[in-house]
Design a protein around this motif. Sequence first.
Motif, PDB file in Angstrom:
ATOM      1  N   ALA A  51      73.336  24.017   6.434  1.00 44.35           N
ATOM      2  CA  ALA A  51      74.407  24.898   6.908  1.00 44.35           C
ATOM      3  C   ALA A  51      74.160  26.286   6.341  1.00 44.35           C
ATOM      4  O   ALA A  51      73.931  26.445   5.136  1.00 44.35           O
ATOM      5  N   LEU A  52      74.170  27.294   7.215  1.00 37.72           N
ATOM      6  CA  LEU A  52      73.914  28.681   6.844  1.00 37.72           C
ATOM      7  C   LEU A  52      75.166  29.496   7.125  1.00 37.72           C
ATOM      8  O   LEU A  52      75.626  29.565   8.268  1.00 37.72           O
ATOM      9  N   LEU A  53      75.730  30.108   6.108  1.00 39.08           N
ATOM     10  CA  LEU A  53      76.950  30.887   6.286  1.00 39.08           C
ATOM     11  C   LEU A  53      76.602  32.324   6.651  1.00 39.08           C
ATOM     12  O   LEU A  53      75.938  33.027   5.881  1.00 39.08           O
ATOM     13  N   ASP A  54      77.068  32.770   7.811  1.00 40.82           N
ATOM     14  CA  ASP A  54      76.849  34.154   8.230  1.00 40.82           C
ATOM     15  C   ASP A  54      77.883  35.087   7.611  1.00 40.82           C
ATOM     16  O   ASP A  54      77.629  36.268   7.422  1.00 40.82           O
ATOM     17  N   GLY A  55      79.065  34.552   7.290  1.00 40.38           N
ATOM     18  CA  GLY A  55      80.149  35.358   6.737  1.00 40.38           C
ATOM     19  C   GLY A  55      81.484  34.868   7.258  1.00 40.38           C
ATOM     20  O   GLY A  55      81.598  33.728   7.730  1.00 40.38           O
ATOM     21  N   HIS A  56      82.481  35.727   7.186  1.00 42.89           N
ATOM     22  CA  HIS A  56      83.838  35.345   7.595  1.00 42.89           C
ATOM     23  C   HIS A  56      84.467  36.411   8.477  1.00 42.89           C
ATOM     24  O   HIS A  56      84.242  37.609   8.299  1.00 42.89           O
TER      25      HIS A  56
END
Length: 322
Positions: A51-56
């Motif tokens: 899982a790669l978090l791009d941001g919010h």
Amino acid sequence: MTLSRRTLLKTLGLGAASLSLPGFGRLAQAAPAGPAPVLHQIRLGEMTITALLDGHLAVPAAAFTGYDAARAEETLSGSFYSEGPQGLEIPVNGYLVERGGQYTLVDTGTAQLMRPDLGGLMAALSAAGVAPAQISTVLLTHMHPDHAGGLLAADGSAAFPNAELVVAEAEWAFWHDDAIMASVDEGSRGFFQMARNAVAPYAQRRKVFAGEGEVLPGFDAMPLPGHTPGHSGFVLDTGATPLLIWGDVVHSTALQFANPGWTIPFDVDQPLAAETRKAMFDRAAADQLLVTGMHLDFPGLGRVERDGAAYAFDQAPWQFGL
């Protein structure tokens, strides 16, 4: 609180003025660096899913169609969720899948197209030890900018130079239909232009699909229409427990499991989006499907459970030590 589409675009950092620009490579180049890399690896059978978090994004609860203030307060009461000055924090996730040394990326995040607290997916990919040139396939759930924006490098070239782009035929056709683009308001036309620009470098190495079925070994498409005409999920044959990556079936973990009829203005067909979500919740709960999605709380892995007349999300614990 009444939110127009234009007000919501501004909230998301997508003002109508910037949407009207013919390209977004320059926007990406000029924007500040994104957030620090955040990733989490999950091992399922023959596959490693990162899982790669791009941001919010911060989205006001009142932006949801069907919003009821008392019901929202009841839903959030006693939970860890709270609405800040800009709204509820909603993650933007992408998923890297490794199987037999081959890398597939499902959605690409925003690059620097949107807010400065987005655009972290490429840094997370690098932290996972994978270079963009190693990605052999990019699967798109749909062509909104928080899913397709990362297809472009800052100079407007393909960010994944060796990847085949796989997207639903209905999705490609919708965003490339000049008549539809001309029929929408000026602010929305920017979405069409951004979608076209994002996929343009991949035009000669794209693969379209229709309906259900295998799109590459180990990956089956599942049509999930409503959010966009070709919005799709992908079922991963892990060799153990199957995993459904369902794209944007849910935008807010905090609100939409308890209120599955609530939709978001970016749903092209809001009644159909709600119908698809409820049907998917029913199926996922009945079959105890393992699911994840691009706006579920990071890293997003879990199961749907019934909660009286509504639903809840049973988040899987982090797998430490991988």
